[in-house]
Write an enzyme that holds these catalytic residues in place. Sequence first.
Site, PDB file in Angstrom:
ATOM      1  N   HIS A   1      40.157  39.948  49.310  1.00 37.00           N
ATOM      2  CA  HIS A   1      40.808  40.656  50.458  1.00 37.00           C
ATOM      3  C   HIS A   1      42.163  39.875  50.549  1.00 37.00           C
ATOM      4  CE1 HIS A   1      41.559  41.717  54.690  1.00 37.00           C
ATOM      5  NE2 HIS A   1      41.755  42.875  54.035  1.00 37.00           N
TER       6      HIS A   1
ATOM      7  N   ARG B   1      46.641  51.588  47.346  1.00 30.73           N
ATOM      8  CA  ARG B   1      45.057  51.461  47.692  1.00 30.73           C
ATOM      9  C   ARG B   1      45.002  52.246  49.063  1.00 30.73           C
ATOM     10  NH1 ARG B   1      46.159  45.484  45.994  1.00 30.73           N
ATOM     11  NH2 ARG B   1      48.024  46.135  46.994  1.00 30.73           N
TER      12      ARG B   1
ATOM     13  N   ARG C   1      45.701  56.002  44.618  1.00 33.32           N
ATOM     14  CA  ARG C   1      44.194  55.859  44.300  1.00 33.32           C
ATOM     15  C   ARG C   1      43.286  56.247  45.537  1.00 33.32           C
ATOM     16  NH1 ARG C   1      41.916  49.875  43.419  1.00 33.32           N
ATOM     17  NH2 ARG C   1      41.848  49.765  45.611  1.00 33.32           N
TER      18      ARG C   1
ATOM     19  N   GLU D   1      38.024  50.790  34.893  1.00 33.97           N
ATOM     20  CA  GLU D   1      37.771  49.347  35.672  1.00 33.97           C
ATOM     21  C   GLU D   1      36.235  49.013  35.432  1.00 33.97           C
ATOM     22  OE1 GLU D   1      38.393  49.594  39.803  1.00 33.97           O
ATOM     23  OE2 GLU D   1      38.235  51.745  39.328  1.00 33.97           O
TER      24      GLU D   1
ATOM     25  N   GLY E   1      42.586  48.955  35.939  1.00 35.71           N
ATOM     26  CA  GLY E   1      42.135  48.022  36.859  1.00 35.71           C
ATOM     27  C   GLY E   1      41.672  46.764  36.451  1.00 35.71           C
ATOM     28  N   THR E   2      42.475  45.980  35.889  1.00 35.21           N
ATOM     29  CA  THR E   2      41.785  44.999  34.933  1.00 35.21           C
ATOM     30  C   THR E   2      41.293  43.479  35.959  1.00 35.21           C
ATOM     31  OG1 THR E   2      44.383  43.749  35.232  1.00 35.21           O
ATOM     32  CG2 THR E   2      43.502  45.077  33.171  1.00 35.21           C
ATOM     33  N   ASN E   3      41.532  43.650  37.218  1.00 37.34           N
ATOM     34  CA  ASN E   3      40.800  42.733  37.986  1.00 37.34           C
ATOM     35  C   ASN E   3      39.368  43.258  38.013  1.00 37.34           C
ATOM     36  OD1 ASN E   3      43.238  41.524  38.802  1.00 37.34           O
ATOM     37  ND2 ASN E   3      43.263  42.667  40.849  1.00 37.34           N
ATOM     38  N   ASP E   4      38.876  44.368  38.240  1.00 33.69           N
ATOM     39  CA  ASP E   4      37.439  44.742  38.249  1.00 33.69           C
ATOM     40  C   ASP E   4      36.810  44.531  36.865  1.00 33.69           C
ATOM     41  OD1 ASP E   4      36.247  45.005  40.738  1.00 33.69           O
ATOM     42  OD2 ASP E   4      37.225  47.065  41.093  1.00 33.69           O
TER      43      ASP E   4
ATOM     44  N   CYS F   1      47.449  48.090  36.546  1.00 37.41           N
ATOM     45  CA  CYS F   1      47.665  47.934  37.844  1.00 37.41           C
ATOM     46  C   CYS F   1      47.117  46.764  38.383  1.00 37.41           C
ATOM     47  CB  CYS F   1      47.386  49.075  38.893  1.00 37.41           C
ATOM     48  SG  CYS F   1      45.605  49.733  38.752  1.00 37.41           S
TER      49      CYS F   1
END
Length: 788
Positions: free
Chosen positions: A116, A222, A278, A406, A427-430, A493
């Site tokens: 965060h 978001r 989203r 994701e 969502g490449t982070n998740d 994203c």
Amino acid sequence: MSGDVADRITAAVRAAAATGDQLAVAAALHSVRPADLAQFFHARLHSARADPLAVGLPASPGAASGRIVLSAAAALAAAEQGEAVVLVRRETTPDDVFGMQVSAGLLTCRGGLVSHAAVVARGWGIPAVVGAADVHIDGNTITVGDAVLHEGDTVTIDGSTGNVYAGRLETRAEDAPPELAQLLSWADAVAAGHVEVRVNADTSGDAGVGRRRGAHGIGLCRTEHMFLSADRLQIMRRFILSDDVETDAAALASLEAAQTADFEALLLEMDGLPVTVRLLDPPLHEFLPDLLDLTAREARADLDDASRAELAAVRRLHEVNPMLGTRGVRLGFMRSGIYEMQVRALCRAAATLFERGHTPRVELMIPLVIDAEELRIARSWVTGVLDEIGHPELASDAVKVGAMIETPRAALTAGALAEHADFFSFGTNDLTQLTYAFSRDDVESRLLPAYQSLGILPANPFAVLDQHGVGELVRIACDAARAVKPGIKLGVCGEHAGDPASADFLVRLGIDSVSCSPFRIPLARLGIAQALLSSGRVDIADVDFDFDHDDGTTPSDDLGSVATARADGHAEGDGDELADGPGAEPPDEPLDLDEALVLHVLRVRGFLTADGFVESIGTHPAALLDALVDAGVVRHVEARGLYALLPPGRSRLEQHPAAPVGFDPARLADPYAAFLELNAAVKTLCTHWQLRDGEPNDHSDGEYDRQCIDELRHLVDRADGVVRSLAEVVPRLDRYRSRLRRPVRRVAAGEIKQFTGVACESFHDVWMELHEDLLVLQRIDRIHEGSF
């Protein structure tokens, strides 16, 4: 190094502009690395230090010095005094957002590059170091090994290296060469029609920064971030705590009203460009107080009824692994109506803008999908609301509906999902977290450095896309989706899009758009152009370039020095600027009337949005506001789209009031006396509207309300003549005549809040503004006058 980069850009761009040769443009585009551009947008340490106090993860670039504060409240209090502070937290939560906005830098003990704290800091361009595991907080004391610091001590953080230093170190900004704007213009020409660079933005402020940096739309809004501020957080908590149909419906109505206003501002900022929204994604418990804290307070018998209800809700919603629990689209299934509420708010906001002559472009994204049937049902929620709204420009085929890919299962079943999607966004982070089975908030500070030092991992997979694992899932999904639906749009994203090597890989897969935080947009624009040329997707000979600017410059890009508008109105600049902060007095120069008027309106109204400026002076002076923010006289709270006057701005206004040439306050005396006579009647009438027979007016007595509205019309008729007299002395005051009549019409049409509502351009709002305007013009003390 910085001078070398600027010199290379200048030489390459001027050579290409002089020759008009496309190959020279290609050479200019490859003359620097995208990462090299970061130095033009963030302050850096001027002198190297070999003895950092602690080392964490470089979460958001730039260096900053300031006093340590350990709470959001302390940060806000210090900011009001014009002090630069570094907010130090174990980790950040929604409750910390306002404190983060006004801080010069951010340091957390826990969390990773996509925590965060990191995501919010990058979005606002705030230097941040996260996951500094050796930093320990105990009360108002911080210990790092044998070193002990206290709240109020000064530290310096370097968000580009992760280093934390005791004391204040000199930082400097580097001005971008004028030729950089031309270089990025050429990069855009290469990307045009192939890959869009969009911004991750959750507020109109973020969107504005992204657009000025060259973003071609929003790739990720978001919506959960719209509820991070203290007032919005309470709305979300009411919804979470509701346990019956009526309470649930009332909470959803409050959420819808808040979302509608936010979406309207966001779409207006990106007018004509696509906005991908989203729907709610995080676990609901993230909006509630900490379980351990509430449990400890329960043990001390320190909970009131409301806190006990919150504790019960936290326990009810508690999940062992919430990131793999009830979040994303699953939330829509578990809490009926919440996704429909968001779609309705978005569509109503878009419909309002269409009616005003704007062209909002809406894309809706369903998060965390795992199954085609799940996506089909979720899409039916969206189309149901679109049919309910019935707006001709918001038909089911006009609003794009897509899915966020994701989870590994979503990537592997992308062909089936594509049957129900107009677009995919990865969502490449998740996707990285779930593919590696890494907790992204935990592994980056300890595990990943060890794995990299042992050669197990070549890079942090949350910073550089893993092409063999995560990248292979993206490739499989792209191929499967296009096999089923050849025209489907595919975007990315996650913040990986800002990494050149990752961007190159994604471009070679045929991605149509990438999205990243506002302050990485210039880097992404250059990186995408380089990747398109290197991959062969674009032949430089086929690109038409603008060679009209033989000096290699263009005026359009917001690519000035690192003293850039920040969420809090602080400017990031050289060491002296950080040391003095926005409380430093600017030169005592006469102001032109436009600047004085902007400062005056801020003085009169306090916090003010872009729409507020339009209401008060007929326009949103964006460029002038940016300059005033850079000068340290105006504060900008980007997350809320708010501007406010800082102490130096108030001082300048006192020296140079916003009054016509030859203004004589004495000429206002007679019409002001007439205004005060009306003011007493206005206060009485507003009280009658709010109270009936000493009890709150529930507006069930139509005859009583009609009498109040008739009195209001009569008062406004009388006020018209008074305002005309005031405008003979100060012509701009004439705007109040129409502004006072507008809410009267709306009250008569049934909008009861337009009588005495707060911060909604109600009659009472406008009247109070007019009164304050007159007080400031005449330099009258409201308390001494007794007109409060």
